[in-house]
Design a protein around this motif. Structure first.
Motif, PDB file in Angstrom:
ATOM      1  N   ARG A  67      35.869  65.885  28.832  1.00  9.74           N
ATOM      2  CA  ARG A  67      36.615  65.550  30.050  1.00  9.74           C
ATOM      3  C   ARG A  67      37.879  66.404  30.164  1.00  9.74           C
ATOM      4  O   ARG A  67      38.292  66.787  31.253  1.00  9.74           O
ATOM      5  N   GLN A 147      37.899  61.298  39.051  1.00 12.24           N
ATOM      6  CA  GLN A 147      37.791  61.357  37.596  1.00 12.24           C
ATOM      7  C   GLN A 147      36.346  61.078  37.177  1.00 12.24           C
ATOM      8  O   GLN A 147      35.619  60.367  37.895  1.00 12.24           O
ATOM      9  N   GLN A 478      31.505  60.420  39.539  1.00 14.85           N
ATOM     10  CA  GLN A 478      32.967  60.403  39.673  1.00 14.85           C
ATOM     11  C   GLN A 478      33.444  59.053  40.176  1.00 14.85           C
ATOM     12  O   GLN A 478      32.750  58.385  40.947  1.00 14.85           O
TER      13      GLN A 478
END
Ligand code: NAP
Length: 489
Positions: A67, A147, A478
């Motif tokens: 990530r 994210q 996401q």
């Protein structure tokens, strides 16, 4: 190793978990068969819940590492993997044909298609933009960032052993997720070869974990994935029945679920169509992969005036299709995946004939037995027959006659499914009218092939939820985060 690969190290027969290739914790292994010969191609670990838990933990461990790699660097790793997949096209196609039976030329096409998702999502990784929203109060600033959802899981079918995996993995990796992949028990070797290439590309250990299983352990692996609170997204491609079961189980941990399920595509030919082009499109939409694709035309609707001409031309084209093992040159239709698939397709054809259908063409399968099914064209079919409502998943084209546009839209929508639909017409007004009226996720107008990495792939109704491919495919992996910054002066 039965198969001859130019790079023998691509034939990996252990599962991939974390930095290790490994056996199952029980030590049990399961055979993988060639659908053309029923010969054993090799064995893979028959993994279970314990192994799946380990894979999930490894994916969770790798998550912060992956990530936090900047999107540009992740993008480059995906591009390196893309190039390695393309460089290994011949070997990957050999594996696909051996495991899944499709003709080698189709397998090569699948490798290129599968790889294209790595390229597409390598590019998308760097464009996962958020938003800045006009604030509702003078001292506030409002932002939305995207994210990664976290650890994601993929459960894939055997009909596109490479593409169904890379379509999911590429998007997940671009978003910054790590993954646990369970390939179909019939086609693990293609998946494992992709895993070898991911490692070579420099994708860090634990980012991609491949858990192999058998038809006896699939349910256990699936339920472990669904019930794990660590897994935050599940992407499944397969039958509607299995998709419903997985979605029900995943609800217990409130995961993001995307489902690419079964279809019952209509293929409509209006009397203003170019019939030769429609026949070409029909061959592509029906007989590719022996009719075993979710977007395969399942029901042909041909307008009265041109019905006989279309049937005559399609019949002539089907009679020259060459059925045989996918690794034999010039073969255009390979075997069905297994005896169960053969029995299902035969049952649907027998039911139709029993109810009055007429066989217009039945391809020549010579002395071949086993899973080979003759390409078949049926007329005098009606909506009472099982094949009008069930996914055939075999090289059988039932042709219904229709009177007018309103009728055919009603008939085409008379199904619980809504994945793909095709139609042929030269009337631009009709093209828009019909495309908008058909209940499905994808429409091909004057073409029998519509899949591309650039477009959103997916269905409505019982064909699924969510989209794969295109810029929309990233959304499945996401989360949106809204940030409200107050006290600004
Ligand atoms: P399936 O029986 O649903 O199986 C698909 C995969 O999921 C297999 O690997 C299967 O393993 C596994 N599976 C099924 N139930 C599971 C569970 N509860 N937990 C964990 N794994 C589970 O479908 P199939 O017959 O292999 O594939 C053909 C179907 O896929 C067709 O309906 C086709 O339309 C659909 N499909 C859809 C798309 C799309 O994008 N919409 C693309 C390709 C195929 P086991 O075989 O061991 O059960």
């Amino acid at each position: 190793m039965v198969l001859k690969l130019s790079d023998g190290t691509l034939f990996q027969s252990k599962a991939l978990i974390g930095e290790n290739v490994c056996e199952s914790s029980s030590g049990s292994r399961v055979e993988v068969l060639d659908p053309a010969t029923s010969q054993v191609l090799g064995t893979v670990p028959e993994m279970d819940s314990t192994d799946t838990q380990v894979a999930i933990s490894e994916a969770a461990k790798a998550l912060p590492i992956w990530r936090d790699i900047p999107a540009g660097a992740r993008s480059e790793l995906l591009l390196t993997w893309y190039q390695l997949v393309l460089d290994a096209s011949e070997d990957l196609a050999t594996l696909i044909t051996a495991e899944c039976g499709k003709p080698k030329v189709e397998s090569l096409g699948e490798v290129a298609y599968a790889a294209s998702f790595l390229k597409w999502y390598a590019e998308e990784a760097t464009r996962a933009y958020g938003d800045i929203i006009p604030p509702h109060q003078p001292d506030k600033r409002l932002l939305v960032i995207k994210q990664p959802v976290g650890v994601a899981a993929a459960i894939t079918p055997w009909n596109f052993p490479a593409a169904m995996i890379l379509r999911k993995v590429a998007a997940a990796f671009a978003a910054g997720c790590t993954m646990v992949v369970k390939p179909a028990p019939q086609t693990p070797f293609t998946a494992l070869a992709l895993g070898v290439l991911a490692g070579r590309a420099g994708i860090p250990a634990g980012v991609l974990n491949i858990v192999t299983g058998s038809i006896n352990s699939s349910l256990e692996i699936g339920s472990t994935i669904c019930k794990s609170p660590t897994v935050r997204a599940l992407s499944f491609t397969g039958s509607t029945k299995a998709g419903i079961s997985l979605a029900e189980q995943a609800a217990s941990t409130v995961k993001k679920v995307s489902l690419e399920l079964g279809g019952n595509a209509s293929f409509i030919v209006f009397d203003d169509a170019d019939i030769e082009e429609a026949v070409k499109g029909a061959l592509a939409a029906k007989f590719r992969n022996s009719g075993q694709t979710c977007v395969c035309a399942n029901r042909f609707f041909v307008q009265e005036k041109i019905h006989d001409r279309f049937v005559e031309q399609l019949t002539a084209a089907v009679k020259v299709l060459r059925v045989g093992p996918g690794n034999v040159a010039d073969v255009t239709v390979g075997p069905l995946i297994d005896a169960r698939a053969y029995k299902k397709v035969k049952g649907l054809v027998d039911d139709a004939i029993h109810c009055g259908a007429k066989i217009e063409a039945e391809g020549d399968i010579g002395a071949m037995t086993g899973n080979f099914f003759p390409p078949t064209v049926l007329t005098a079919v009606n909506s009472k027959m099982r094949l009008a409502h069930e996914e055939i998943f075999g090289p059988v084209a039932p042709i219904f006659k229709f009177k007018n546009e309103a009728d055919v839209i009603r008939l085409a929508n008379d199904t619980e499914f809504g994945l793909a639909s095709y139609f042929y017409s030269k009337d631009i007004n009709r093209c828009f009218r019909v495309a908008e009226a058909i209940e499905c996720g994808m429409v091909g107008i004057n073409t029998g092939m519509l899949s591309t990495a650039a477009a959103p792939f997916g269905g409505v109704k019982s064909s699924g939820v969510g989209r794969e491919g295109g810029r929309y495919g990233l959304d499945e992996y996401q989360e949106l985060k809204y940030i409200c910054l107050g006290g600004m002066t």
